[in-house]
Scaffold this motif. Structure first.
Motif, short mmCIF file in Angstrom:
data_model
loop_
_atom_site.label_atom_id
_atom_site.label_comp_id
_atom_site.label_asym_id
_atom_site.label_seq_id
_atom_site.Cartn_x
_atom_site.Cartn_y
_atom_site.Cartn_z
N SER A 150 0.98 -0.87 0.61
CA SER A 150 0.58 -0.11 0.19
C SER A 150 0.83 1.37 -0.10
CB SER A 150 -0.73 -0.53 0.95
OG SER A 150 -0.10 0.12 2.46
N VAL A 152 2.77 2.82 -2.09
CA VAL A 152 2.02 4.07 -3.58
C VAL A 152 0.44 4.72 -2.51
CG1 VAL A 152 1.78 5.01 -5.68
CG2 VAL A 152 3.85 3.84 -4.72
N THR A 153 -0.43 3.56 -3.04
CA THR A 153 -1.95 3.59 -2.72
C THR A 153 -2.72 4.72 -2.06
OG1 THR A 153 -1.79 1.47 -2.42
CG2 THR A 153 -2.62 2.17 -4.37
N ILE A 155 -1.02 7.13 -0.07
CA ILE A 155 -0.45 7.82 -0.24
C ILE A 155 -1.60 8.84 -1.46
CG2 ILE A 155 1.02 9.90 -1.28
CD1 ILE A 155 3.23 8.25 -0.07
N ILE A 156 -1.26 8.27 -2.40
CA ILE A 156 -1.94 8.20 -3.68
C ILE A 156 -3.50 9.18 -3.11
CG2 ILE A 156 -3.29 7.72 -5.82
CD1 ILE A 156 -0.69 6.68 -6.82
N GLY A 157 -3.81 7.84 -2.05
CA GLY A 157 -5.78 8.27 -2.39
C GLY A 157 -6.26 8.58 -1.61
N ILE A 159 -3.92 11.76 -1.29
CA ILE A 159 -3.56 13.17 -2.17
C ILE A 159 -5.13 13.58 -3.11
CG2 ILE A 159 -3.05 14.38 -4.11
CD1 ILE A 159 -0.33 12.54 -3.31
N VAL A 160 -5.68 11.92 -3.40
CA VAL A 160 -7.51 11.98 -3.97
C VAL A 160 -8.52 12.93 -3.15
CG1 VAL A 160 -8.74 10.72 -5.32
CG2 VAL A 160 -6.27 10.47 -5.78
#
Ligand SMILES: [Zn+2]
Length: 222
Positions: A150, A152-153, A155-157, A159-160
């Motif tokens: 997790s 990357v996912t 952090i991306i979550g 940010i989104v």
């Protein structure tokens, strides 16, 4: 007794005939009939028909009853076997004291002088009980696996979520959605970071994952 039943060879009706006479007249069709022949015909018909019908029926009943009984017995036997299997496996688990004992139990069952069917039953019960016994360890192992996947996912979550909040703020000039989204994003990041920097927890989860891996190597279906 002189008057007995006979069967008319002409119309097939059962009719009274006088045994002491040679001929009689059928009460149904009026034909003259041979008394001995009509008595013989009736006996033959009785022997053939009701006997066979009865025998056939009894046979049929016997088959279904015995089949039912057999099924019942088989089901009961299966239940007893299952209960015995569970008892055996649970006794063996009770006797295990170290993780190594538990790990080797599967191999010990495989080495026993038992039929393949019995071994299969024992192993599937063992898998099921081991899964139950290692419930917490399995959960930690799953956590470890997802924490590896997790970074990357996660952090991306975060940010989104933040971006959606900011976009709503910008395009609709509403304050609250943006603030709520920013809070959610920050919480997600904090959770994610605390997970990753919780060295002790991570270490525990890693050990759990390694242990589960050992069990799987031994053939346990976990
Ligand atoms: Zn007749």
């Amino acid at each position: 007794m002189a008057i007995v039943n006979g069967k008319c060879p002409q119309c097939g009706a059962v009719t009274k005939v006088n045994e002491t006479k040679e001929t009689a007249f059928c009460t149904q069709c009026g034909d003259q009939i041979n008394v001995q022949q009509s008595i013989y015909l009736l006996k033959a018909a009785e022997r053939a028909r009701p006997d066979h019908a009865q025998a056939g029926q009894t046979n049929h009943t016997r088959t279904t009853t015995s089949q039912r009984r057999e099924n019942r017995e088989r089901a009961a036997e299966k239940q007893v076997m299952e209960a015995e299997t569970r008892q055996k496996v649970s006794d063996w688990l009770q006797m295990c004291s170290t993780e190594q004992d538990f790990l080797m139990l599967r191999k010990r069952i495989l080495d026993m002088a038992l039929s393949e069917r019995e071994k299969g039953m024992l192993l599937s019960v063992l898998d099921e009980m081991t899964k139950q016994r290692l419930k917490d360890t399995l959960k930690k192992a799953a956590d470890y696996k997802s924490s590896l996947e997790s970074p990357v996912t996660g952090i991306i979550g975060a940010i989104v979520i933040a971006a959606i909040g900011l976009a709503i703020n910008y395009f609709f000039s509403m304050k609250w959605p943006g603030i709520v989204c920013m809070i959610l994003a920050v919480l997600a990041l904090i959770g994610f970071i605390s997970d990753h920097f919780d060295k002790k927890g991570m270490e525990e989860n890693k050990k759990a994952a390694e242990l589960i891996e050992e069990y799987r190597k031994q053939g346990y279906k976990l």
